[in-house]
Design an enzyme around this catalytic site. Structure first.
Site, PDB file in Angstrom:
ATOM      1  N   HIS A 194      -1.440   1.382  -4.367  1.00  0.00           N
ATOM      2  CA  HIS A 194      -1.849   2.788  -4.184  1.00  0.00           C
ATOM      3  C   HIS A 194      -0.975   3.741  -5.003  1.00  0.00           C
ATOM      4  CE1 HIS A 194      -3.959   1.790  -0.096  1.00  0.00           C
ATOM      5  NE2 HIS A 194      -4.602   1.318  -1.141  1.00  0.00           N
ATOM      6  N   CYS A 197       0.502  15.539 -14.983  1.00  0.00           N
ATOM      7  CA  CYS A 197      -0.273  16.740 -15.311  1.00  0.00           C
ATOM      8  C   CYS A 197      -1.723  16.336 -15.582  1.00  0.00           C
ATOM      9  CB  CYS A 197       0.319  17.442 -16.530  1.00  0.00           C
ATOM     10  SG  CYS A 197      -0.736  18.812 -17.049  1.00  0.00           S
ATOM     11  N   ALA A 211       8.885  -4.124  12.445  1.00  0.00           N
ATOM     12  CA  ALA A 211       9.047  -4.941  11.243  1.00  0.00           C
ATOM     13  C   ALA A 211      10.508  -5.297  10.973  1.00  0.00           C
ATOM     14  CB  ALA A 211       8.461  -4.197  10.042  1.00  0.00           C
ATOM     15  N   THR A 222       0.439  -2.802   8.718  1.00  0.00           N
ATOM     16  CA  THR A 222      -0.756  -2.098   8.212  1.00  0.00           C
ATOM     17  C   THR A 222      -1.838  -2.091   9.279  1.00  0.00           C
ATOM     18  OG1 THR A 222      -2.519  -2.050   6.548  1.00  0.00           O
ATOM     19  CG2 THR A 222      -1.528  -4.209   6.965  1.00  0.00           C
ATOM     20  N   CYS A 253       2.320  22.217 -14.552  1.00  0.00           N
ATOM     21  CA  CYS A 253       3.037  21.686 -15.708  1.00  0.00           C
ATOM     22  C   CYS A 253       3.421  22.854 -16.625  1.00  0.00           C
ATOM     23  CB  CYS A 253       2.089  20.723 -16.434  1.00  0.00           C
ATOM     24  SG  CYS A 253       2.713  20.026 -17.952  1.00  0.00           S
ATOM     25  N   GLN A 264       0.849  -1.195   0.000  1.00  0.00           N
ATOM     26  CA  GLN A 264       0.000   0.000   0.000  1.00  0.00           C
ATOM     27  C   GLN A 264       0.880   1.238   0.000  1.00  0.00           C
ATOM     28  OE1 GLN A 264      -3.328  -0.501   3.123  1.00  0.00           O
ATOM     29  NE2 GLN A 264      -1.850  -2.072   3.650  1.00  0.00           N
TER      30      GLN A 264
HETATM   31  P1  NAD Z   1      -1.392   3.180   8.806  1.00  0.00           P
HETATM   32  O1  NAD Z   1      -0.619   4.445   9.006  1.00  0.00           O
HETATM   33  O2  NAD Z   1      -2.857   3.232   8.825  1.00  0.00           O
HETATM   34  O3  NAD Z   1      -0.948   2.129   9.924  1.00  0.00           O
HETATM   35  C1  NAD Z   1       0.396   1.873  10.207  1.00  0.00           C
HETATM   36  C2  NAD Z   1       0.505   0.532  10.884  1.00  0.00           C
HETATM   37  O4  NAD Z   1       1.875   0.238  11.056  1.00  0.00           O
HETATM   38  C3  NAD Z   1      -0.158   0.474  12.267  1.00  0.00           C
HETATM   39  O5  NAD Z   1      -0.892  -0.725  12.372  1.00  0.00           O
HETATM   40  C4  NAD Z   1       1.042   0.478  13.234  1.00  0.00           C
HETATM   41  O6  NAD Z   1       0.779  -0.222  14.424  1.00  0.00           O
HETATM   42  C5  NAD Z   1       2.084  -0.210  12.397  1.00  0.00           C
HETATM   43  N1  NAD Z   1       3.473   0.129  12.706  1.00  0.00           N
HETATM   44  C6  NAD Z   1       3.996   1.335  13.047  1.00  0.00           C
HETATM   45  N2  NAD Z   1       5.338   1.246  13.174  1.00  0.00           N
HETATM   46  C7  NAD Z   1       5.658  -0.042  12.919  1.00  0.00           C
HETATM   47  C8  NAD Z   1       6.896  -0.752  12.866  1.00  0.00           C
HETATM   48  N3  NAD Z   1       8.077  -0.174  13.115  1.00  0.00           N
HETATM   49  N4  NAD Z   1       6.864  -2.069  12.544  1.00  0.00           N
HETATM   50  C9  NAD Z   1       5.673  -2.700  12.282  1.00  0.00           C
HETATM   51  N5  NAD Z   1       4.479  -2.076  12.312  1.00  0.00           N
HETATM   52  C10 NAD Z   1       4.478  -0.762  12.613  1.00  0.00           C
HETATM   53  O7  NAD Z   1      -0.845   2.539   7.456  1.00  0.00           O
HETATM   54  P2  NAD Z   1      -1.563   1.672   6.334  1.00  0.00           P
HETATM   55  O8  NAD Z   1      -2.356   0.589   6.967  1.00  0.00           O
HETATM   56  O9  NAD Z   1      -0.497   1.338   5.367  1.00  0.00           O
HETATM   57  O10 NAD Z   1      -2.607   2.644   5.622  1.00  0.00           O
HETATM   58  C11 NAD Z   1      -2.229   3.950   5.316  1.00  0.00           C
HETATM   59  C12 NAD Z   1      -2.362   4.365   3.868  1.00  0.00           C
HETATM   60  O11 NAD Z   1      -1.517   5.496   3.739  1.00  0.00           O
HETATM   61  C13 NAD Z   1      -1.875   3.373   2.884  1.00  0.00           C
HETATM   62  O12 NAD Z   1      -2.814   3.324   1.913  1.00  0.00           O
HETATM   63  C14 NAD Z   1      -0.582   3.951   2.290  1.00  0.00           C
HETATM   64  O13 NAD Z   1      -0.747   4.169   0.900  1.00  0.00           O
HETATM   65  C15 NAD Z   1      -0.449   5.324   2.844  1.00  0.00           C
HETATM   66  N6  NAD Z   1       0.849   5.576   3.513  1.00  0.00           N
HETATM   67  C16 NAD Z   1       2.006   5.219   2.907  1.00  0.00           C
HETATM   68  C17 NAD Z   1       3.218   5.463   3.529  1.00  0.00           C
HETATM   69  C18 NAD Z   1       4.477   5.064   2.801  1.00  0.00           C
HETATM   70  O14 NAD Z   1       4.459   4.946   1.584  1.00  0.00           O
HETATM   71  N7  NAD Z   1       5.575   4.828   3.525  1.00  0.00           N
HETATM   72  C19 NAD Z   1       3.264   6.062   4.782  1.00  0.00           C
HETATM   73  C20 NAD Z   1       2.038   6.441   5.372  1.00  0.00           C
HETATM   74  C21 NAD Z   1       0.844   6.175   4.733  1.00  0.00           C
END
Ligand code: NAD
Length: 245
Positions: free
Chosen positions: A119, A127, A228, A187, A147, A101
């Site tokens: 995503h 653009c 993680a 997630t 753009c 995601q």
């Molecule tokens: P979220 O922000 O809703 O949830 C984050 C999850 O990660 C939580 O369950 C939390 O407990 C867990 N977490 C936090 N730190 C952690 C670690 N060190 N190790 C393991 N788990 C950990 O994120 P989501 O569920 O991915 O949904 C958010 C949406 O926002 C997604 O669709 C994504 O596209 C976007 N997003 C992307 C990024 C990125 O690209 N890095 C960052 C933030 C949000």
């Protein structure tokens, strides 16, 4: 080595055919803030305002205003131990697909080959008028940036209210319904349809392993409550030591 890592390592060695669903938590140790965790971006900003397509169409400056708080310089972030462990597991023939995601590009930067970014990606900025693509960090100045043709630029990411790219969703559903193990890493499992993928995997008989600092997926068969990077490095270590036993 403690029990959960060994259990998960043995499961992966036995079943292989593993598909991984990742969320913002896997990139937290790379310095990218999550959205919903404590201290996450949504404590400061309302996603229905700052990350909705409806609002973007009316006032794109809202989105561009907070982008710097999220990912400042796209190229400056590095994959962490969790991204790297998934590359090793792909090389070992255990992980066959990463569904992410995340929009940060870190799985590909780490070297994962089979990645589907459901995503989209923050690297591409498109653009809205002529379709020209700019690649971050080479984005024109301005809020919102425009753009050369005068059109407003939008990141090639899925905002709230937008459909997922159909090909990416198709791959994600196919892979989820045919894997034997799904690793669900970092997630909060509240954004749909991504949150439905572990349900699809489970309905088709896969074992679900959740890796998170707090549990988010109630139907997991194994839960590893750990960051993680730490968890994936330990699981990989348990796998490689068993393979050389
Ligand atoms: P979220 O922000 O809703 O949830 C984050 C999850 O990660 C939580 O369950 C939390 O407990 C867990 N977490 C936090 N730190 C952690 C670690 N060190 N190790 C393991 N788990 C950990 O994120 P989501 O569920 O991915 O949904 C958010 C949406 O926002 C997604 O669709 C994504 O596209 C976007 N997003 C992307 C990024 C990125 O690209 N890095 C960052 C933030 C949000």
């Amino acid at each position: 080595m403690t029990a959960p890592y060994i259990e998960v390592a043995e499961l992966l060695l036995r079943l292989k055919n593993c598909v991984v669903l990742t969320g913002a938590g896997i990139s937290a140790e790379s310095g990218i803030p999550t959205f919903r965790s404590k201290g996450g971006l949504w404590e400061k900003y309302d996603p229905t305002v700052y990350a909705s397509i409806e609002v973007f169409r009316k006032d794109p400056s809202k989105y561009w205003q907070i982008r710097g708080d999220f990912i400042r310089d796209y190229d400056s972030y590095e994959p962490n131990a969790a991204h790297r462990a998934l590359v090793e597991l792909e090389n070992l023939g255990i992980v066959r697909q990463v569904i992410t995601q995340n929009i940060d590009g870190l799985h590909r930067k780490a070297g994962s080959r089979r990645v589907v970014e459901i995503h989209g990606s923050l690297r591409e900025i498109i653009c809205q008028q002529c379709g020209r693509t700019y690649l971050a960090p080479n984005i024109p100045e301005g809020n919102p940036p425009h753009c050369a043709c005068g059109g407003v630029l939008k990141p090639n990411t899925v905002l709230f209210g937008e459909q997922l790219p159909p090909e990416a969703l198709e791959v994600a559903i196919r892979e989820s319904s045919t894997c034997r193990v799904m690793l669900v890493i970092g997630t909060s499992a509240v954004v749909y349809p991504a949150a439905h993928l572990p349900v699809v995997a489970k309905q088709h008989g896969a074992k679900i392993v959740e890796i998170n600092i707090e549990t988010a997926f109630p139907d997991a068969d194994h839960v590893v409550l750990e960051k993680a990077g730490t968890a994936m490095a330990r699981i990989l270590e348990a796998i490689t030591s068993r393979r050389t036993d």
